[in-house]
Design a protein around this motif. Structure first.
Motif, PDB file in Angstrom:
ATOM      1  N   TYR A   1       0.834  -1.211   0.000  1.00 56.09           N
ATOM      2  CA  TYR A   1       0.000   0.000   0.000  1.00 56.09           C
ATOM      3  C   TYR A   1       0.869   1.262   0.000  1.00 56.09           C
ATOM      4  O   TYR A   1       0.494   2.291  -0.533  1.00 56.09           O
ATOM      5  N   GLU A   2       2.034   1.139   0.611  1.00 59.88           N
ATOM      6  CA  GLU A   2       2.931   2.303   0.669  1.00 59.88           C
ATOM      7  C   GLU A   2       3.867   2.347  -0.527  1.00 59.88           C
ATOM      8  O   GLU A   2       4.687   3.246  -0.646  1.00 59.88           O
ATOM      9  N   HIS A   3       3.727   1.331  -1.388  1.00 60.14           N
ATOM     10  CA  HIS A   3       4.605   1.117  -2.529  1.00 60.14           C
ATOM     11  C   HIS A   3       4.830   2.410  -3.319  1.00 60.14           C
ATOM     12  O   HIS A   3       3.898   3.062  -3.709  1.00 60.14           O
ATOM     13  N   SER A   4       6.073   2.738  -3.524  1.00 58.28           N
ATOM     14  CA  SER A   4       6.308   3.953  -4.316  1.00 58.28           C
ATOM     15  C   SER A   4       7.428   3.777  -5.311  1.00 58.28           C
ATOM     16  O   SER A   4       7.744   4.683  -6.064  1.00 58.28           O
ATOM     17  N   GLU A   5       8.026   2.577  -5.387  1.00 58.96           N
ATOM     18  CA  GLU A   5       9.213   2.440  -6.240  1.00 58.96           C
ATOM     19  C   GLU A   5       8.904   2.616  -7.727  1.00 58.96           C
ATOM     20  O   GLU A   5       9.788   2.930  -8.499  1.00 58.96           O
ATOM     21  N   ASN A   6       7.642   2.424  -8.111  1.00 55.94           N
ATOM     22  CA  ASN A   6       7.315   2.554  -9.533  1.00 55.94           C
ATOM     23  C   ASN A   6       6.930   3.971  -9.931  1.00 55.94           C
ATOM     24  O   ASN A   6       6.679   4.243 -11.094  1.00 55.94           O
ATOM     25  N   LEU A   7       6.809   4.859  -8.953  1.00 50.37           N
ATOM     26  CA  LEU A   7       6.360   6.208  -9.293  1.00 50.37           C
ATOM     27  C   LEU A   7       7.480   6.977  -9.985  1.00 50.37           C
ATOM     28  O   LEU A   7       8.599   7.039  -9.491  1.00 50.37           O
ATOM     29  N   LYS A   8       7.142   7.553 -11.130  1.00 49.05           N
ATOM     30  CA  LYS A   8       8.147   8.247 -11.941  1.00 49.05           C
ATOM     31  C   LYS A   8       8.515   9.577 -11.308  1.00 49.05           C
ATOM     32  O   LYS A   8       7.627  10.339 -10.943  1.00 49.05           O
ATOM     33  N   GLY A   9       9.779   9.870 -11.181  1.00 48.33           N
ATOM     34  CA  GLY A   9      10.229  11.192 -10.731  1.00 48.33           C
ATOM     35  C   GLY A   9       9.567  11.642  -9.439  1.00 48.33           C
ATOM     36  O   GLY A   9       9.273  12.823  -9.262  1.00 48.33           O
ATOM     37  N   GLY A  10       9.303  10.680  -8.545  1.00 47.20           N
ATOM     38  CA  GLY A  10       8.713  11.044  -7.261  1.00 47.20           C
ATOM     39  C   GLY A  10       7.252  11.445  -7.369  1.00 47.20           C
ATOM     40  O   GLY A  10       6.679  12.007  -6.431  1.00 47.20           O
ATOM     41  N   GLU A  11       6.619  11.115  -8.499  1.00 43.65           N
ATOM     42  CA  GLU A  11       5.198  11.443  -8.706  1.00 43.65           C
ATOM     43  C   GLU A  11       4.335  10.764  -7.642  1.00 43.65           C
ATOM     44  O   GLU A  11       4.475   9.579  -7.402  1.00 43.65           O
ATOM     45  N   THR A  12       3.501  11.500  -6.968  1.00 45.86           N
ATOM     46  CA  THR A  12       2.613  10.846  -5.998  1.00 45.86           C
ATOM     47  C   THR A  12       1.155  11.162  -6.288  1.00 45.86           C
ATOM     48  O   THR A  12       0.261  10.506  -5.793  1.00 45.86           O
ATOM     49  N   ASP A  13       0.920  12.203  -7.101  1.00 50.79           N
ATOM     50  CA  ASP A  13      -0.448  12.624  -7.358  1.00 50.79           C
ATOM     51  C   ASP A  13      -0.996  11.846  -8.550  1.00 50.79           C
ATOM     52  O   ASP A  13      -0.511  11.990  -9.671  1.00 50.79           O
ATOM     53  N   THR A  14      -1.978  11.020  -8.324  1.00 50.07           N
ATOM     54  CA  THR A  14      -2.513  10.205  -9.420  1.00 50.07           C
ATOM     55  C   THR A  14      -3.447  11.041 -10.296  1.00 50.07           C
ATOM     56  O   THR A  14      -4.098  11.972  -9.821  1.00 50.07           O
ATOM     57  N   ASP A  15      -3.491  10.708 -11.591  1.00 52.78           N
ATOM     58  CA  ASP A  15      -4.442  11.399 -12.469  1.00 52.78           C
ATOM     59  C   ASP A  15      -5.458  10.431 -13.067  1.00 52.78           C
ATOM     60  O   ASP A  15      -6.327  10.833 -13.829  1.00 52.78           O
ATOM     61  N   ILE A  16      -5.363   9.147 -12.726  1.00 51.46           N
ATOM     62  CA  ILE A  16      -6.396   8.191 -13.141  1.00 51.46           C
ATOM     63  C   ILE A  16      -6.482   7.075 -12.097  1.00 51.46           C
ATOM     64  O   ILE A  16      -5.460   6.678 -11.522  1.00 51.46           O
ATOM     65  N   ILE A  17      -7.704   6.627 -11.878  1.00 52.47           N
ATOM     66  CA  ILE A  17      -7.945   5.523 -10.938  1.00 52.47           C
ATOM     67  C   ILE A  17      -8.624   4.420 -11.741  1.00 52.47           C
ATOM     68  O   ILE A  17      -9.575   4.705 -12.495  1.00 52.47           O
ATOM     69  N   THR A  18      -8.127   3.193 -11.618  1.00 50.18           N
ATOM     70  CA  THR A  18      -8.768   2.106 -12.367  1.00 50.18           C
ATOM     71  C   THR A  18      -9.091   0.940 -11.435  1.00 50.18           C
ATOM     72  O   THR A  18      -8.284   0.558 -10.586  1.00 50.18           O
ATOM     73  N   LEU A  19     -10.279   0.403 -11.620  1.00 44.45           N
ATOM     74  CA  LEU A  19     -10.739  -0.776 -10.875  1.00 44.45           C
ATOM     75  C   LEU A  19     -11.145  -1.832 -11.907  1.00 44.45           C
ATOM     76  O   LEU A  19     -11.453  -1.497 -13.052  1.00 44.45           O
ATOM     77  N   GLY A  20     -11.168  -3.076 -11.496  1.00 42.24           N
ATOM     78  CA  GLY A  20     -11.654  -4.106 -12.424  1.00 42.24           C
ATOM     79  C   GLY A  20     -10.549  -4.834 -13.150  1.00 42.24           C
ATOM     80  O   GLY A  20     -10.626  -5.046 -14.355  1.00 42.24           O
ATOM     81  N   CYS A  21      -9.516  -5.224 -12.430  1.00 42.82           N
ATOM     82  CA  CYS A  21      -8.455  -6.083 -12.969  1.00 42.82           C
ATOM     83  C   CYS A  21      -8.268  -7.212 -11.990  1.00 42.82           C
ATOM     84  O   CYS A  21      -7.758  -6.963 -10.906  1.00 42.82           O
ATOM     85  N   PRO A  22      -8.696  -8.427 -12.330  1.00 43.45           N
ATOM     86  CA  PRO A  22      -9.475  -8.852 -13.496  1.00 43.45           C
ATOM     87  C   PRO A  22     -10.856  -8.180 -13.559  1.00 43.45           C
ATOM     88  O   PRO A  22     -11.297  -7.586 -12.586  1.00 43.45           O
ATOM     89  N   HIS A  23     -11.511  -8.317 -14.712  1.00 42.64           N
ATOM     90  CA  HIS A  23     -12.817  -7.711 -14.937  1.00 42.64           C
ATOM     91  C   HIS A  23     -13.771  -7.970 -13.765  1.00 42.64           C
ATOM     92  O   HIS A  23     -13.844  -9.077 -13.227  1.00 42.64           O
ATOM     93  N   CYS A  24     -14.529  -6.922 -13.414  1.00 43.61           N
ATOM     94  CA  CYS A  24     -15.401  -6.980 -12.227  1.00 43.61           C
ATOM     95  C   CYS A  24     -16.482  -8.056 -12.333  1.00 43.61           C
ATOM     96  O   CYS A  24     -17.097  -8.245 -13.390  1.00 43.61           O
ATOM     97  N   SER A  25     -16.753  -8.658 -11.209  1.00 43.02           N
ATOM     98  CA  SER A  25     -17.926  -9.533 -11.051  1.00 43.02           C
ATOM     99  C   SER A  25     -19.124  -8.634 -10.701  1.00 43.02           C
ATOM    100  O   SER A  25     -18.943  -7.467 -10.329  1.00 43.02           O
ATOM    101  N   PRO A  26     -20.351  -9.167 -10.763  1.00 45.13           N
ATOM    102  CA  PRO A  26     -21.501  -8.375 -10.326  1.00 45.13           C
ATOM    103  C   PRO A  26     -21.346  -7.890  -8.883  1.00 45.13           C
ATOM    104  O   PRO A  26     -21.707  -6.755  -8.560  1.00 45.13           O
ATOM    105  N   GLU A  27     -20.778  -8.724  -8.010  1.00 49.41           N
ATOM    106  CA  GLU A  27     -20.612  -8.325  -6.597  1.00 49.41           C
ATOM    107  C   GLU A  27     -19.635  -7.156  -6.474  1.00 49.41           C
ATOM    108  O   GLU A  27     -19.836  -6.254  -5.659  1.00 49.41           O
TER     109      GLU A  27
END
Ligand code: F3S
Length: 398
Positions: free
Chosen positions: A273-299
């Motif tokens: 949850y605290e993972h930051s090693e992949n953030l480019k140039g110390g970027e912390t502010d997200t500009d997109i949020i994605t859910l559904g990986c794998p594709h969402c179930s009805p629940e």
């Protein structure tokens, strides 16, 4: 490797070049991995659909094939929502190529419902012990581990070949002896919801491609197992796992506890949850949020809709699912889209080029966390569904 007379005739080209090529791939794999024969499979799920990943060479290969598949076969996510691609900012040239790929598969009789969760769809449900030829890694993991069906992690061409022949080579996870756990994973902390994706992200790196058996206090739901398996397959290459007392083979079999034991502690889960090693140039502010990986179930759609009902979000947010599930859950989709989020079908944040232009993405999937930086060139942060909705800036309407 034993072949029936009919299979020998197919290999000799008596039924045309497409079937000859297809059986040649299956036989070559069988010989490499020591298969004794070809065995019938119930369905195939074919990766290699997004134009972003297969390009012109892949399109040309599929377009050259003739005839029809012999068993139910379905596609993995494509590079765009096939109906709302303009809204995603997809270029017309990309959309044209993507449509050509879908058309080429359709002409072979393959279902063009593009999803990595075929097991939710009629005609692609699988049962304990069923042999399959599926290729998307999270679908393979779910089929093997949660359902107790049997499939290797097929490549796109071998899954397509299995669909055309109706069979696959009998090796790997089709055999009892390859399904036994060889490494134990003891989870030393309590888990819920997105913790399972975090667990898979951490444990997959240590397990690699082996078969693990997890020992944990909780009894995870199928959606939690789906998240665990997807992450294990991405940070490692796990195609089958067991959870003691939970997954069907672990319940039915009397597996011996493997000698090697990996301990997973609370701090390791917290670090995801605290993972930051992949953030480019110390970027912390997200500009997109994605859910559904794998594709969402009805629940999962229900859980997201409950959090977004009566709210408006401030950032771009995608909720990925299959078109069929979106249609079945039309009311939930409406609630989610009323908040400003998009329910994106047929595609996902990893295989679509539409996410490449963002700087930093928040995800609730260990698989997306593992793949988004490398495949999209976008920094990635991890959170629960609740944290993702908060990150999107959800505020009450009025
Ligand atoms: Fe499915 Fe895409 Fe994730 S194919 S498992 S949503 S990376």
């Amino acid at each position: 490797m034993y072949l029936t007379k009919e299979e020998e005739r197919t290999l000799a080209g008596e039924y045309g070049e497409t079937l000859r090529k297809a059986i040649e791939i299956l036989v070559a794999l069988g010989e490499i991995y020591g298969a004794d024969s070809l065995i019938p499979v119930k369905s195939a799920q074919i990766a290699g659909v997004s134009y972003k990943t297969i390009g012109d060479a892949g399109l040309e290969w599929i377009s050259d094939l003739k005839g029809k598949v012999k068993i139910p076969a379905i596609l993995n996510p494509a590079g765009m929502d096939m109906l709302r691609w303009k809204e995603m900012g997809i270029e017309p040239a990309f959309a044209k190529k993507q449509q050509e790929i879908i058309d080429a598969y359709e002409s072979l009789g393959i279902s063009t419902k593009c999803t990595c969760t075929p097991y939710y769809l009629e005609g692609f449900d699988a049962g304990f012990g069923d042999h399959l030829a599926w290729s998307e890694s999270s679908a393979v993991s779910y089929a093997n581990s949660v359902i107790g069906a049997r499939t290797n992690r097929e490549g796109g061409p071998s899954a397509l070949s299995a669909a055309l022949i109706g069979k696959t080579a009998n090796y790997g996870y089709h055999l009892d002896e390859k399904r036994e756990p060889v490494v134990a994973v003891t989870v030393e902390c309590e888990l819920s919801g997105s913790d399972y994706g975090a667990l898979g992200y951490v444990a997959g790196k240590e397990i690699g491609s082996r078969v693990p058996i997890f020992f944990m206090e909780e009894k995870p739901s199928n959606d939690e197992l789906k998240a665990l398996g997807a992450a294990l397959a991405a940070s490692g290459a796990v195609a089958l796992y067991h959870v003691d007392g939970v997954t069907p083979e672990a319940v039915r079999s009397d597996f011996e506890r493997p000698d090697e034991n990996i301990m997973i502690e609370e701090q390791q889960i917290a670090e995801v949850y605290e993972h930051s090693e992949n953030l480019k140039g110390g970027e912390t502010d997200t500009d997109i949020i994605t859910l559904g990986c794998p594709h969402c179930s009805p629940e999962e759609l229900k859980a997201i809709a409950t959090l977004l009902e009566g709210k408006s979000i401030q950032k771009e947010m995608w909720v990925c699912t299959s078109r069929e599930i979106a249609q079945k859950c039309a009311e939930l989709v409406k609630i989610i889209e009323n908040s400003g989020a998009r329910v994106v079908c047929d595609t996902c944040m990893v295989v679509s080029p539409a996410t490449n232009n963002y700087k930093a993405m928040m995800v609730n999937s260990g698989k997306a966390l593992a793949y988004v930086p490398g495949m999209c060139g976008v920094a990635a942060r991890y959170g629960s569904i609740e944290q993702c909705v908060k990150e999107a800036g959800a505020t009450d309407d009025n």
